[in-house]
Motif scaffolding. Structure first.
Motif, PDB file in Angstrom:
ATOM      1  N   GLN A  73       0.823  -1.203   0.000  1.00 59.73           N
ATOM      2  CA  GLN A  73       0.000   0.000   0.000  1.00 59.73           C
ATOM      3  C   GLN A  73       0.860   1.257   0.000  1.00 59.73           C
ATOM      4  O   GLN A  73       1.838   1.334   0.733  1.00 59.73           O
ATOM      5  CB  GLN A  73      -0.877   0.053   1.249  1.00 59.73           C
ATOM      6  CG  GLN A  73      -1.933  -1.013   1.327  1.00 59.73           C
ATOM      7  CD  GLN A  73      -2.694  -0.884   2.631  1.00 59.73           C
ATOM      8  OE1 GLN A  73      -2.244  -1.385   3.646  1.00 59.73           O
ATOM      9  NE2 GLN A  73      -3.818  -0.201   2.594  1.00 59.73           N
ATOM     10  N   TYR A  74       0.457   2.222  -0.792  1.00 60.79           N
ATOM     11  CA  TYR A  74       1.007   3.568  -0.708  1.00 60.79           C
ATOM     12  C   TYR A  74       0.349   4.224   0.506  1.00 60.79           C
ATOM     13  O   TYR A  74      -0.873   4.211   0.646  1.00 60.79           O
ATOM     14  CB  TYR A  74       0.673   4.335  -1.988  1.00 60.79           C
ATOM     15  CG  TYR A  74       0.800   5.824  -1.855  1.00 60.79           C
ATOM     16  CD1 TYR A  74       2.037   6.431  -1.985  1.00 60.79           C
ATOM     17  CD2 TYR A  74      -0.307   6.620  -1.595  1.00 60.79           C
ATOM     18  CE1 TYR A  74       2.163   7.804  -1.853  1.00 60.79           C
ATOM     19  CE2 TYR A  74      -0.193   7.989  -1.468  1.00 60.79           C
ATOM     20  CZ  TYR A  74       1.044   8.569  -1.602  1.00 60.79           C
ATOM     21  OH  TYR A  74       1.162   9.921  -1.469  1.00 60.79           O
ATOM     22  N   VAL A  75       1.139   4.790   1.414  1.00 63.40           N
ATOM     23  CA  VAL A  75       0.593   5.418   2.615  1.00 63.40           C
ATOM     24  C   VAL A  75       0.599   6.933   2.480  1.00 63.40           C
ATOM     25  O   VAL A  75      -0.401   7.591   2.728  1.00 63.40           O
ATOM     26  CB  VAL A  75       1.369   4.979   3.883  1.00 63.40           C
ATOM     27  CG1 VAL A  75       0.837   5.684   5.120  1.00 63.40           C
ATOM     28  CG2 VAL A  75       1.293   3.463   4.047  1.00 63.40           C
ATOM     29  N   SER A  76       1.738   7.506   2.098  1.00 65.18           N
ATOM     30  CA  SER A  76       1.804   8.960   1.944  1.00 65.18           C
ATOM     31  C   SER A  76       3.074   9.343   1.197  1.00 65.18           C
ATOM     32  O   SER A  76       3.949   8.516   0.971  1.00 65.18           O
ATOM     33  CB  SER A  76       1.766   9.664   3.311  1.00 65.18           C
ATOM     34  OG  SER A  76       2.943   9.396   4.029  1.00 65.18           O
ATOM     35  N   GLY A  77       3.160  10.642   0.873  1.00 65.69           N
ATOM     36  CA  GLY A  77       4.354  11.185   0.235  1.00 65.69           C
ATOM     37  C   GLY A  77       4.102  11.621  -1.191  1.00 65.69           C
ATOM     38  O   GLY A  77       3.014  11.459  -1.731  1.00 65.69           O
ATOM     39  N   ASP A  78       5.140  12.194  -1.786  1.00 63.98           N
ATOM     40  CA  ASP A  78       5.113  12.576  -3.190  1.00 63.98           C
ATOM     41  C   ASP A  78       6.552  12.609  -3.700  1.00 63.98           C
ATOM     42  O   ASP A  78       7.498  12.595  -2.914  1.00 63.98           O
ATOM     43  CB  ASP A  78       4.384  13.907  -3.392  1.00 63.98           C
ATOM     44  CG  ASP A  78       5.130  15.092  -2.804  1.00 63.98           C
ATOM     45  OD1 ASP A  78       6.223  15.418  -3.314  1.00 63.98           O
ATOM     46  OD2 ASP A  78       4.615  15.703  -1.853  1.00 63.98           O
ATOM     47  N   PRO A  79       6.741  12.639  -5.018  1.00 69.55           N
ATOM     48  CA  PRO A  79       8.097  12.557  -5.578  1.00 69.55           C
ATOM     49  C   PRO A  79       9.046  13.666  -5.138  1.00 69.55           C
ATOM     50  O   PRO A  79      10.249  13.508  -5.209  1.00 69.55           O
ATOM     51  CB  PRO A  79       7.861  12.628  -7.090  1.00 69.55           C
ATOM     52  CG  PRO A  79       6.462  12.175  -7.286  1.00 69.55           C
ATOM     53  CD  PRO A  79       5.720  12.627  -6.052  1.00 69.55           C
TER      54      PRO A  79
END
Length: 117
Positions: free
Chosen positions: A27-33
């Motif tokens: 699962q992707y939980v949080s953040g950005d590139p």
């Protein structure tokens, strides 16, 4: 930490050897590139989190709703200010925000084990 350092760092080597080779869910939980990311994976009753942050010293914080219900034992490994590994153990409840201090361009890993009710 270069890969060769794992052999001279038993804590990191123990953690890496304990990682499952098969995952039930990712699962992707949080953040950005631009700032970093938090990814959670599950294997049976255990959860694993990998988190990284680009930029200055700070804290990586993220919700724990991905865990499902209950209380979990978190074993956190991060790099400390002196460059050595820091091992943190704590109990967390599903739904709270987990925050872990990190060094510049740092990150952490977490093994989560569900605590019996």
């Amino acid at each position: 930490m270069p890969f060769s350092d794992y052999q001279v760092c038993p804590e990191a080597q123990r953690w890496m050897c304990g990682l499952p080779t098969v995952w039930g869910e990712t699962q992707y939980v949080s953040g950005d590139p631009r700032t970093g990311a938090v990814i959670a994976r599950h294997n049976g009753d255990d959860g694993f989190v990998g988190a990284l942050k680009y930029g200055d010293i700070g804290t990586i914080s993220y919700p724990t709703a991905f865990l499902g219900s209950g209380t979990w034992r978190a074993e956190i490994i991060t790099v400390g200010p002196s460059g050595g590994l820091v091992h943190i153990r704590k109990a967390i409840r599903t739904g709270v925000t987990l925050g872990v201090p990190v060094v510049t361009n740092g990150g952490h890993v977490v093994k989560l084990t569900k605590v019996a009710p």
